[in-house]
Design a protein around this motif. Sequence first.
Motif, mmCIF file in Angstrom:
data_model
loop_
_atom_site.group_PDB
_atom_site.id
_atom_site.type_symbol
_atom_site.label_atom_id
_atom_site.label_comp_id
_atom_site.label_asym_id
_atom_site.label_seq_id
_atom_site.Cartn_x
_atom_site.Cartn_y
_atom_site.Cartn_z
ATOM 1 N N TRP A 66 0.872 -1.173 0.000
ATOM 2 C CA TRP A 66 0.000 0.000 0.000
ATOM 3 C C TRP A 66 0.907 1.221 0.000
ATOM 4 C CZ3 TRP A 66 -4.586 -0.591 4.007
ATOM 5 C CH2 TRP A 66 -5.319 -1.744 3.690
ATOM 6 N N GLN A 67 0.574 2.200 -0.859
ATOM 7 C CA GLN A 67 1.377 3.425 -0.909
ATOM 8 C C GLN A 67 0.474 4.635 -1.063
ATOM 9 O OE1 GLN A 67 2.036 6.250 -2.883
ATOM 10 N NE2 GLN A 67 3.903 5.857 -4.015
ATOM 11 N N LYS A 68 0.811 5.716 -0.383
ATOM 12 C CA LYS A 68 0.021 6.946 -0.452
ATOM 13 C C LYS A 68 0.952 8.156 -0.480
ATOM 14 C CE LYS A 68 -3.509 9.527 2.199
ATOM 15 N NZ LYS A 68 -2.692 10.716 2.560
ATOM 16 N N ASP A 69 0.789 8.991 -1.491
ATOM 17 C CA ASP A 69 1.471 10.286 -1.597
ATOM 18 C C ASP A 69 2.993 10.188 -1.589
ATOM 19 O OD1 ASP A 69 -1.041 11.450 -1.597
ATOM 20 O OD2 ASP A 69 -1.035 11.815 0.575
ATOM 21 N N LYS A 90 6.277 2.928 6.593
ATOM 22 C CA LYS A 90 6.756 4.310 6.673
ATOM 23 C C LYS A 90 5.576 5.226 6.913
ATOM 24 C CE LYS A 90 9.777 7.745 4.541
ATOM 25 N NZ LYS A 90 10.724 8.036 3.433
ATOM 26 N N ASN A 91 5.682 6.045 7.970
ATOM 27 C CA ASN A 91 4.636 7.010 8.280
ATOM 28 C C ASN A 91 5.278 8.265 8.859
ATOM 29 O OD1 ASN A 91 5.215 6.379 11.024
ATOM 30 N ND2 ASN A 91 3.647 4.772 11.034
ATOM 31 N N ASP A 92 4.498 9.122 9.486
ATOM 32 C CA ASP A 92 5.030 10.384 9.996
ATOM 33 C C ASP A 92 6.041 10.191 11.124
ATOM 34 O OD1 ASP A 92 3.513 11.896 8.229
ATOM 35 O OD2 ASP A 92 1.796 11.991 9.596
ATOM 36 N N ASP A 93 6.049 9.014 11.753
ATOM 37 C CA ASP A 93 6.941 8.755 12.879
ATOM 38 C C ASP A 93 8.269 8.145 12.466
ATOM 39 O OD1 ASP A 93 5.056 9.668 14.770
ATOM 40 O OD2 ASP A 93 4.011 7.744 14.688
ATOM 41 N N SER A 199 -6.115 6.339 3.881
ATOM 42 C CA SER A 199 -5.937 7.402 4.872
ATOM 43 C C SER A 199 -4.609 7.203 5.596
ATOM 44 C CB SER A 199 -7.081 7.393 5.883
ATOM 45 O OG SER A 199 -7.004 6.239 6.712
ATOM 46 N N ASN A 200 -4.132 8.243 6.265
ATOM 47 C CA ASN A 200 -2.894 8.139 7.034
ATOM 48 C C ASN A 200 -3.008 7.065 8.112
ATOM 49 O OD1 ASN A 200 -2.253 10.292 5.447
ATOM 50 N ND2 ASN A 200 -1.999 11.779 7.107
ATOM 51 N N GLU A 201 -4.221 6.871 8.616
ATOM 52 C CA GLU A 201 -4.439 5.893 9.687
ATOM 53 C C GLU A 201 -4.183 4.462 9.199
ATOM 54 O OE1 GLU A 201 -5.341 4.768 13.584
ATOM 55 O OE2 GLU A 201 -4.901 6.733 12.705
ATOM 56 N N ASP A 202 -4.283 4.253 7.898
ATOM 57 C CA ASP A 202 -4.018 2.920 7.350
ATOM 58 C C ASP A 202 -2.552 2.524 7.513
ATOM 59 O OD1 ASP A 202 -6.632 2.362 6.471
ATOM 60 O OD2 ASP A 202 -6.317 3.574 4.661
ATOM 61 N N PHE A 203 -1.707 3.479 7.874
ATOM 62 C CA PHE A 203 -0.279 3.222 8.014
ATOM 63 C C PHE A 203 0.168 3.370 9.473
ATOM 64 C CE2 PHE A 203 -1.300 4.633 3.789
ATOM 65 C CZ PHE A 203 -0.615 3.754 2.970
ATOM 66 N N ASN A 204 -0.781 3.342 10.379
ATOM 67 C CA ASN A 204 -0.482 3.419 11.804
ATOM 68 C C ASN A 204 0.269 2.166 12.251
ATOM 69 O OD1 ASN A 204 -1.528 2.519 14.707
ATOM 70 N ND2 ASN A 204 -1.422 4.761 14.672
ATOM 71 N N THR A 205 1.313 2.354 13.053
ATOM 72 C CA THR A 205 2.183 1.236 13.426
ATOM 73 C C THR A 205 1.459 0.195 14.276
ATOM 74 O OG1 THR A 205 4.036 2.801 13.429
ATOM 75 C CG2 THR A 205 4.430 0.629 14.392
ATOM 76 N N GLU A 206 0.807 0.631 15.348
ATOM 77 C CA GLU A 206 0.125 -0.318 16.237
ATOM 78 C C GLU A 206 -1.008 -1.037 15.510
ATOM 79 O OE1 GLU A 206 -1.141 1.485 19.839
ATOM 80 O OE2 GLU A 206 0.865 2.157 20.426
#
Length: 340
Positions: A66-69, A90-93, A199-206
């Motif tokens: 899955w990839q976004k932006d 990979k996310n904002d963290d 959505s960004n939440e789809d890449f949440n670590t937990e």
Amino acid sequence: MKKTKSWLAMVAVLMVVVLAACGEKSQEDVLNDVEEALENTESYKSKATMVLETGQEPQTYDVEVWQKDNAYYKVDLKNAKNEQSQIILKNDDGVFVLTPALNKTFRFQSDWPKTSSQAYLYESLLKDISLDADVMFSQDENHYVFKTATTYQNKNLNSQEIRLNKKDLAPVSVKIMDADNNVLVDLTFTEFERNPELSNEDFNTEKTMDGAQMSEPTMATPEEEEEISIRYPMFIPDGVDSEPKLETVETGERTAYVQQYSGDKPFTLIQEKSSIVPATTAPLNLVKGEPVDLGFTIGIQSADRIMWSHEGIDYSLISESLSEEEMADVARSVYATTEK
């Protein structure tokens, strides 16, 4: 007679023009389409089967991306043999490498995936095509075929053949070859969806770890530690003694098997049975690191070491003298050797 010949010549020219207009696209036209596809793809989901011929025996992986932006990534690599997976996130963290079966999470700051080619990432394939001034182009009835140079971490991966669907430039397959044109990586895409809602939440670590562990429970912890089969690297850099000093280190109930290689570029290889990390444990934070493709698994390379887990064993390769490329070559060869 002259008028007839002139008329026939004009008809012939018109036919050539019409046929060209209705025929195959030129390389320049297709490359422009590739760049346009790169610009217009804001997100995607893909599934593929990847066969690696870089070890003792072929390794088959199911790969879901899955990839976004170009900023959020989730790459799930599942070994078809043992059904265990690793996830690069990979996310904002930051960038994370998750091993759900061991409940392990590594986190580090990295430019991944911009630092090298990635066969399972669509935008990486399009960039390799666009940036190679010497790209070789051909086409058949259904596909555009490109042969390009590569920037893979494994320098044995010398060139690649990329097939894209003519209708929409969706990825079809990737074959990565060595300098002798032997196929070392063969990846076939089975699904591809361009610009899905993510959505960004789809890449949440937990959330990602919890979801993975629902389908892949953590490994059971044995009541007693079992003996492991010690493995040795097949690749030894020049100037390094191929016969290591061996040591067994007991720490509480755990046993580590240490190999120390001396010479111009000394290094140490440590092996121990994988342990399950408690669910409350925070991610292991590395100031700087990089996921490294070892062929049979994803390792974590930082400063003077590479760490990886494979078939229930944790490995650490440590050296202040080896280059990053040499360390990766040594790590890859630990799987390729027979037991001493």
